[in-house]
Design a protein around this motif. Sequence first.
Motif, PDB file in Angstrom:
ATOM      1  N   PRO A  24       0.816  -1.224   0.000  1.00  0.00           N
ATOM      2  CA  PRO A  24       0.000   0.000   0.000  1.00  0.00           C
ATOM      3  C   PRO A  24       0.845   1.266   0.000  1.00  0.00           C
ATOM      4  CG  PRO A  24      -0.877  -1.603   1.554  1.00  0.00           C
ATOM      5  CD  PRO A  24       0.424  -2.145   1.088  1.00  0.00           C
ATOM      6  N   ALA A  25       2.006   1.225   0.684  1.00  0.00           N
ATOM      7  CA  ALA A  25       2.859   2.412   0.723  1.00  0.00           C
ATOM      8  C   ALA A  25       3.368   2.779  -0.663  1.00  0.00           C
ATOM      9  CB  ALA A  25       4.034   2.176   1.678  1.00  0.00           C
ATOM     10  N   LEU A  26       3.669   1.766  -1.490  1.00  0.00           N
ATOM     11  CA  LEU A  26       4.128   2.025  -2.853  1.00  0.00           C
ATOM     12  C   LEU A  26       3.006   2.633  -3.689  1.00  0.00           C
ATOM     13  CD1 LEU A  26       6.000   1.806  -5.307  1.00  0.00           C
ATOM     14  CD2 LEU A  26       5.330  -0.597  -5.515  1.00  0.00           C
ATOM     15  N   VAL A  27       1.818   2.055  -3.604  1.00  0.00           N
ATOM     16  CA  VAL A  27       0.683   2.550  -4.378  1.00  0.00           C
ATOM     17  C   VAL A  27       0.370   3.994  -3.982  1.00  0.00           C
ATOM     18  CG1 VAL A  27      -1.762   2.206  -4.882  1.00  0.00           C
ATOM     19  CG2 VAL A  27      -0.239   0.219  -4.659  1.00  0.00           C
ATOM     20  N   SER A  28       0.376   4.276  -2.680  1.00  0.00           N
ATOM     21  CA  SER A  28       0.111   5.628  -2.202  1.00  0.00           C
ATOM     22  C   SER A  28       1.179   6.605  -2.675  1.00  0.00           C
ATOM     23  CB  SER A  28       0.033   5.624  -0.681  1.00  0.00           C
ATOM     24  OG  SER A  28      -0.167   6.924  -0.171  1.00  0.00           O
ATOM     25  N   ALA A  29       2.459   6.161  -2.654  1.00  0.00           N
ATOM     26  CA  ALA A  29       3.547   7.039  -3.083  1.00  0.00           C
ATOM     27  C   ALA A  29       3.446   7.369  -4.569  1.00  0.00           C
ATOM     28  CB  ALA A  29       4.883   6.377  -2.781  1.00  0.00           C
ATOM     29  N   LEU A  30       2.984   6.413  -5.367  1.00  0.00           N
ATOM     30  CA  LEU A  30       2.805   6.680  -6.794  1.00  0.00           C
ATOM     31  C   LEU A  30       1.723   7.731  -7.013  1.00  0.00           C
ATOM     32  CD1 LEU A  30       2.992   3.048  -8.242  1.00  0.00           C
ATOM     33  CD2 LEU A  30       4.720   4.853  -8.466  1.00  0.00           C
ATOM     34  N   ARG A  31       0.640   7.624  -6.284  1.00  0.00           N
ATOM     35  CA  ARG A  31      -0.429   8.632  -6.399  1.00  0.00           C
ATOM     36  C   ARG A  31       0.075  10.008  -5.967  1.00  0.00           C
ATOM     37  NH1 ARG A  31      -3.975   4.702  -3.467  1.00  0.00           N
ATOM     38  NH2 ARG A  31      -5.053   3.440  -5.035  1.00  0.00           N
ATOM     39  N   ASP A  32       0.831  10.051  -4.873  1.00  0.00           N
ATOM     40  CA  ASP A  32       1.349  11.326  -4.373  1.00  0.00           C
ATOM     41  C   ASP A  32       2.294  11.966  -5.386  1.00  0.00           C
ATOM     42  OD1 ASP A  32      -0.085  10.977  -2.048  1.00  0.00           O
ATOM     43  OD2 ASP A  32       1.627  10.250  -0.878  1.00  0.00           O
ATOM     44  N   ALA A  33       3.141  11.138  -5.998  1.00  0.00           N
ATOM     45  CA  ALA A  33       4.084  11.672  -6.986  1.00  0.00           C
ATOM     46  C   ALA A  33       3.353  12.237  -8.190  1.00  0.00           C
ATOM     47  CB  ALA A  33       5.061  10.574  -7.414  1.00  0.00           C
ATOM     48  N   TYR A  34       2.315  11.529  -8.637  1.00  0.00           N
ATOM     49  CA  TYR A  34       1.539  12.020  -9.777  1.00  0.00           C
ATOM     50  C   TYR A  34       0.830  13.325  -9.421  1.00  0.00           C
ATOM     51  CZ  TYR A  34      -1.983  12.289 -13.434  1.00  0.00           C
ATOM     52  OH  TYR A  34      -2.764  12.733 -14.465  1.00  0.00           O
ATOM     53  N   ASP A  35       0.231  13.371  -8.237  1.00  0.00           N
ATOM     54  CA  ASP A  35      -0.467  14.583  -7.814  1.00  0.00           C
ATOM     55  C   ASP A  35       0.488  15.773  -7.689  1.00  0.00           C
ATOM     56  OD1 ASP A  35      -2.842  13.201  -7.719  1.00  0.00           O
ATOM     57  OD2 ASP A  35      -2.762  12.826  -5.555  1.00  0.00           O
ATOM     58  N   ALA A  36       1.763  15.464  -7.407  1.00  0.00           N
ATOM     59  CA  ALA A  36       2.757  16.529  -7.273  1.00  0.00           C
ATOM     60  C   ALA A  36       3.304  16.980  -8.628  1.00  0.00           C
ATOM     61  CB  ALA A  36       3.907  16.065  -6.381  1.00  0.00           C
ATOM     62  N   GLY A  37       2.862  16.325  -9.712  1.00  0.00           N
ATOM     63  CA  GLY A  37       3.250  16.763 -11.050  1.00  0.00           C
ATOM     64  C   GLY A  37       4.289  15.925 -11.741  1.00  0.00           C
ATOM     65  N   ALA A  38       4.623  14.748 -11.192  1.00  0.00           N
ATOM     66  CA  ALA A  38       5.638  13.899 -11.827  1.00  0.00           C
ATOM     67  C   ALA A  38       5.087  13.244 -13.089  1.00  0.00           C
ATOM     68  CB  ALA A  38       6.121  12.829 -10.852  1.00  0.00           C
ATOM     69  N   ARG A  39       5.959  13.041 -14.038  1.00  0.00           N
ATOM     70  CA  ARG A  39       5.641  12.233 -15.216  1.00  0.00           C
ATOM     71  C   ARG A  39       5.816  10.775 -14.814  1.00  0.00           C
ATOM     72  NH1 ARG A  39       9.377  13.435 -20.311  1.00  0.00           N
ATOM     73  NH2 ARG A  39      10.949  12.835 -18.770  1.00  0.00           N
ATOM     74  N   MET A  40       4.795   9.951 -15.013  1.00  0.00           N
ATOM     75  CA  MET A  40       4.798   8.583 -14.527  1.00  0.00           C
ATOM     76  C   MET A  40       5.074   7.621 -15.679  1.00  0.00           C
ATOM     77  SD  MET A  40       4.222   9.412 -11.431  1.00  0.00           S
ATOM     78  CE  MET A  40       4.012   7.815 -10.635  1.00  0.00           C
TER      79      MET A  40
END
Length: 329
Positions: free
Chosen positions: A98-114
């Motif tokens: 869950p920590a990985l999934v949450s971190a991916l969402r946070d990175a995207y919300d912060a403007g990262a290219r995924m």
Amino acid sequence: MSAGSVAVIVPEDIAVPSWDLYELSLPCTVFGKPQPDLADPWYELRLCGTGQADPGGLAVPGLALRTPYGLEDLVGADTVIVPSVPDACVEDGAPLPPALVSALRDAYDAGARMVSLCTGAFALAEAGLLDGRRATAHWMHTAQLAERYPKVQVDDSVLYVDDGDVLTSAGLTAGLDLCLHLVRRDLGAHVANQLARRMVVPAHRPGGQAQFVDLSVPATDDDGMAPVLEWARANLDQPLTVEDLARQAAMSPRTFYRRLQGATGMTPLQWLLNQRLSLAQSLLESTDLPIEKVGELSGLGTANNLRHHFIKQVGVSPSDYRRAFPRTA
């Protein structure tokens, strides 16, 4: 144009097998080695571990890595790359942390290219970042991706998909295609082309991963169909019709049509086309026969007709396919 920072996720606490280190090495090779004569500054590479016990050490099978970066460092990166996920998460549906999934969402919300390479698409899909988007993965896993995440528009025919701020690639070497594409987007075609030359790889490969998919007949439990299918494969250079196949099977055309579709999931004409293309692929890989002769022996007719079907079904011309699979001595 700016290179920016690239955060690559190393999910060491969920047992990445050694053979998945290839996908991990691709972004390290492309983004991790400075190229000051091409662009200065180059990318800033961060290897981000997912473990909680010792964020300074990544226990990857076969080697040891030390990094000061963890999941919290995904936020603030310009690009986040998920190279792969463990086989258990793909084949058995084992949950991702869950920590990985949450971190991916946070990175995207912060403007990262995924970005995902190969099975990394399952992580982006689990985070909801592929919902409503076109995406791809290795062709061996696209059916599972589509079944598990029905909101994702899975395309199994391409090497990679650029959907703006979310990009996905097919397996293995297609990940390198996508990494070079990112360089092309960030720093221009000249830099990407020069980098590809240094890596001794094409700057851009034609076609999609359809050229690597096995087109042979699917497995069937209908043993009664096996003899006629073998007969058809031995006579692909002949102008076969549904009536010819039905006659060989001692069935009416309607019964044969129904039985073949039930056994293979294809109509007779679709099955014949796949078999002809599969034979043509084999001839292009294993012989130096002229394209016209390959078309004749596979039953696809003229060189123009062979080219038409190859581009439509495989995604590349017969000549490009032959160059991609050169005959070995």
